[in-house]
Design an enzyme around this catalytic site. Structure first.
Site, PDB file in Angstrom:
ATOM      1  N   LYS A  91       0.945  -1.236  -0.005  1.00 44.98           N
ATOM      2  CA  LYS A  91      -0.092   0.000  -0.018  1.00 44.98           C
ATOM      3  C   LYS A  91       0.851   1.148   0.085  1.00 44.98           C
ATOM      4  CE  LYS A  91      -3.695   2.374   2.134  1.00 44.98           C
ATOM      5  NZ  LYS A  91      -4.655   2.203   3.212  1.00 44.98           N
ATOM      6  N   CYS A 189      -3.843 -11.207   3.249  1.00 40.11           N
ATOM      7  CA  CYS A 189      -3.055 -10.125   3.896  1.00 40.11           C
ATOM      8  C   CYS A 189      -2.725 -10.260   5.473  1.00 40.11           C
ATOM      9  CB  CYS A 189      -3.345  -8.796   3.369  1.00 40.11           C
ATOM     10  SG  CYS A 189      -2.365  -7.498   4.062  1.00 40.11           S
ATOM     11  N   ASP A 196      -5.427 -12.728  -1.246  1.00 39.57           N
ATOM     12  CA  ASP A 196      -4.394 -12.812  -2.138  1.00 39.57           C
ATOM     13  C   ASP A 196      -4.559 -13.679  -3.036  1.00 39.57           C
ATOM     14  OD1 ASP A 196      -3.544 -10.217  -0.914  1.00 39.57           O
ATOM     15  OD2 ASP A 196      -2.224 -11.375   0.414  1.00 39.57           O
ATOM     16  N   HIS A 228       2.714 -12.136   0.361  1.00 39.53           N
ATOM     17  CA  HIS A 228       2.944 -12.615  -0.822  1.00 39.53           C
ATOM     18  C   HIS A 228       4.274 -13.260  -0.753  1.00 39.53           C
ATOM     19  CE1 HIS A 228       0.230  -9.708  -2.067  1.00 39.53           C
ATOM     20  NE2 HIS A 228      -0.106 -10.475  -3.334  1.00 39.53           N
ATOM     21  N   GLU A 229       5.348 -12.463  -0.411  1.00 44.82           N
ATOM     22  CA  GLU A 229       6.846 -12.939  -0.534  1.00 44.82           C
ATOM     23  C   GLU A 229       6.943 -13.782   0.647  1.00 44.82           C
ATOM     24  OE1 GLU A 229       6.535  -8.462  -1.478  1.00 44.82           O
ATOM     25  OE2 GLU A 229       5.486  -9.790  -0.078  1.00 44.82           O
ATOM     26  N   GLY A 258      -4.558  -2.456  -6.349  1.00 44.28           N
ATOM     27  CA  GLY A 258      -4.107  -1.110  -6.088  1.00 44.28           C
ATOM     28  C   GLY A 258      -3.094  -0.857  -7.481  1.00 44.28           C
TER      29      GLY A 258
END
Length: 281
Positions: A91, A189, A196, A228-229, A258
């Site tokens: 974000k 998230c 996600d 994610h990572e 986004g």
């Protein structure tokens, strides 16, 4: 599961908070998350990482003004090395990019250099940036991951709590070299609990991994909260631990949010990630 979700390093993030949007350049909007927060619980430390890799970001909503005030638009690609101290919170990345909207820059090269400088400083690591004019990438076909898709198995699943134990004793005696793909990777998230969605490719050489066990394992991320990572590094670490392949690469491409998508890969062998967007991207 993650013991770092209330860590002080996450308390100041704009993610999940009411946000003021800025349209003039403000590099201070970028926020970092230390990679060690999820790596240390996995036994991963900077001087002995079992993988290399990168986080590949695609920037679809990037605009600024040229020296005459005419808006410019580009698609950007950012490659953040997995050895960086921090990952970049998404974000804050979006808000930072918004701050370019009403800012004049001399040329495209200046924009690229500023992006590289600011992102490298935030990540405390190596970052490369490429900017593409729209005509340079128009007409590019939607890509796909090579490999066998494991999603169509006729099995019953009734548990969606994360469980790495699905990979315990999940290999046979036959040594194979193969690529397995699933479109069913879904996590949440860490901060907002927003879903996600991703597609993951697992390339390995070693004892054959049971496909049912692997699918159950991947589906168990469905209610799991991590960035994610971090999910990709957890998948890599769990497969390496339980299945003990000779070589392993894990690459996930996530749907955008986004105006950004994140595509992390981790590997302990030579691996060249494809750059084409997938059908859901």
């Amino acid at each position: 599961m993650p013991t770092y979700d209330n860590h002080h390093a996450l308390k100041g993030l704009t993610l999940g908070q009411p946000t003021e949007y800025h349209d003039t350049y403000q590099p201070a909007l970028l926020q970092a998350v230390p990679r060690r927060l999820n790596r240390e619980p996995l036994g991963l430390y900077p001087d002995s990482l079992p993988f290399g890799g990168a986080d590949i970001w695609t920037l679809y909503e990037l605009s600024w003004l040229n020296s005459k005030g005419v808006p410019q638009v580009a698609v950007g690609e950012v490659v953040l090395d997995a050895s960086s101290i921090n990952l970049i919170e998404s974000k804050s990345f979006k808000l930072y990019l918004n701050s370019f909207n009403q800012t004049k820059f001399a040329n495209w090269g200046e924009v690229r250099q500023i992006l590289e400088r600011d992102l490298s400083a935030c990540a405390a690591g190596k970052v490369s940036v490429a900017l593409f004019r729209l005509h340079e990438i128009e007409g590019q076909p939607v890509g796909h991951f090579d490999g066998y898709c494991i999603d169509e198995q006729d099995i019953v699943i009734d548990s969606y709590a994360f469980d790495a134990g699905y990979l315990h004793n999940a290999v046979g005696n036959e040594i194979v070299e193969e690529q397995l793909v699933s479109h069913l990777l879904k996590s949440n998230c860490l901060i907002t609990n927003q879903p996600d969605w991703g597609t993951v490719q697992i390339s390995y050489r070693g004892p054959r991994i049971q496909r049912e066990a692997l699918l159950r394992y991947l589906v168990s991320f469905r209610q799991h909260n991590e960035f994610h990572e971090q999910c990709v590094e957890r998948i890599f670490s769990d497969i390496l631990r339980y299945c003990q392949p000779e070589s392993l690469s894990v690459y996930a491409r996530y749907t955008r949010r986004g105006g950004l998508d994140i595509n992390p890969w981790r590997s302990n062998t030579h691996f060249t990630p494809g750059r084409s967007r997938l059908v859901r991207q």
